[in-house]
Design a protein around this motif. Sequence first.
Motif, mmCIF file in Angstrom:
data_model
loop_
_atom_site.group_PDB
_atom_site.id
_atom_site.type_symbol
_atom_site.label_atom_id
_atom_site.label_comp_id
_atom_site.label_asym_id
_atom_site.label_seq_id
_atom_site.Cartn_x
_atom_site.Cartn_y
_atom_site.Cartn_z
ATOM 1 N N ALA A 26 19.073 -20.272 -4.810
ATOM 2 C CA ALA A 26 18.627 -19.412 -5.961
ATOM 3 C C ALA A 26 18.102 -20.692 -6.963
ATOM 4 C CB ALA A 26 19.891 -18.715 -6.642
ATOM 5 N N SER A 27 16.829 -20.461 -7.435
ATOM 6 C CA SER A 27 16.025 -21.508 -8.253
ATOM 7 C C SER A 27 15.156 -20.647 -9.396
ATOM 8 C CB SER A 27 15.502 -22.245 -7.505
ATOM 9 O OG SER A 27 14.274 -21.693 -6.751
ATOM 10 N N PHE A 28 15.071 -21.440 -10.305
ATOM 11 C CA PHE A 28 14.034 -21.011 -11.428
ATOM 12 C C PHE A 28 12.783 -21.461 -10.808
ATOM 13 C CE2 PHE A 28 17.754 -21.603 -14.201
ATOM 14 C CZ PHE A 28 17.733 -20.301 -14.714
ATOM 15 N N ASN A 29 11.429 -20.422 -11.132
ATOM 16 C CA ASN A 29 10.355 -20.779 -10.526
ATOM 17 C C ASN A 29 9.571 -20.686 -12.024
ATOM 18 O OD1 ASN A 29 7.898 -20.870 -9.844
ATOM 19 N ND2 ASN A 29 8.023 -19.586 -7.986
ATOM 20 N N ILE A 48 13.640 -17.020 -9.675
ATOM 21 C CA ILE A 48 14.011 -16.383 -11.118
ATOM 22 C C ILE A 48 12.983 -16.841 -12.174
ATOM 23 C CG2 ILE A 48 15.601 -16.054 -12.873
ATOM 24 C CD1 ILE A 48 16.344 -14.281 -10.456
ATOM 25 N N ASN A 49 12.509 -15.778 -12.786
ATOM 26 C CA ASN A 49 11.636 -16.449 -13.950
ATOM 27 C C ASN A 49 12.678 -16.610 -15.225
ATOM 28 O OD1 ASN A 49 9.799 -16.553 -16.239
ATOM 29 N ND2 ASN A 49 8.867 -14.747 -15.554
ATOM 30 N N LYS A 50 12.517 -17.823 -15.567
ATOM 31 C CA LYS A 50 13.436 -18.606 -16.674
ATOM 32 C C LYS A 50 13.050 -17.832 -18.074
ATOM 33 C CE LYS A 50 15.794 -22.752 -17.935
ATOM 34 N NZ LYS A 50 16.310 -23.328 -18.943
ATOM 35 N N LYS A 51 12.063 -17.458 -18.180
ATOM 36 C CA LYS A 51 11.572 -16.866 -19.568
ATOM 37 C C LYS A 51 12.275 -15.751 -19.688
ATOM 38 C CE LYS A 51 6.882 -18.039 -18.736
ATOM 39 N NZ LYS A 51 5.760 -17.417 -18.038
ATOM 40 N N TYR A 52 13.104 -14.991 -18.835
ATOM 41 C CA TYR A 52 13.653 -13.602 -19.146
ATOM 42 C C TYR A 52 14.880 -14.136 -19.818
ATOM 43 C CZ TYR A 52 10.436 -10.510 -17.339
ATOM 44 O OH TYR A 52 9.295 -9.434 -16.948
#
Length: 159
Positions: A26-29, A48-52
Amino acid sequence: MEQRELQLLVENISVELFGKPFKHIASFNPRLRSTGGRYLLGTHNIEINKKYLDELGEEELIGIIKHELCHYHLHLEGKGYQHRDQEFKSLLKKVGAPRFCTQLPGKKGRSSSKKILLYQCTKCQLSYQRRKSIDTSRYVCGKCKGKLMKVKEVILEKQ
């Protein structure tokens, strides 16, 4: 939140809610723009979108993780993992995952406003409403073959 913390969070949610381990990455993209996350069919990894997380908080992030884990577990089991599949919809309900993620604040979506273009025939005065613009030098009135003229453009805001 760092990559390692995200990995642990996904693994914990997987075991607690699904009763199955998450054995992939699982990683931030940072390249994700229009979605909260995605499950990659080829590698079985979750991005996962880190902005969320930054803009909407950890609760929204957990909802996105649950959603992606539904895709993950159903795909690995050979069941219907796509949004339209009944198995996917029922698993979303069971674990309390959202079907779609919340829109980021300040982000204009496709459904936030609607543009309507109004055209009129110069010969018979017939009016046309279109969402996409028309090349008036190429297209003519369907009724009398007269020349079309753009009258105005209206933008409707949805609430």
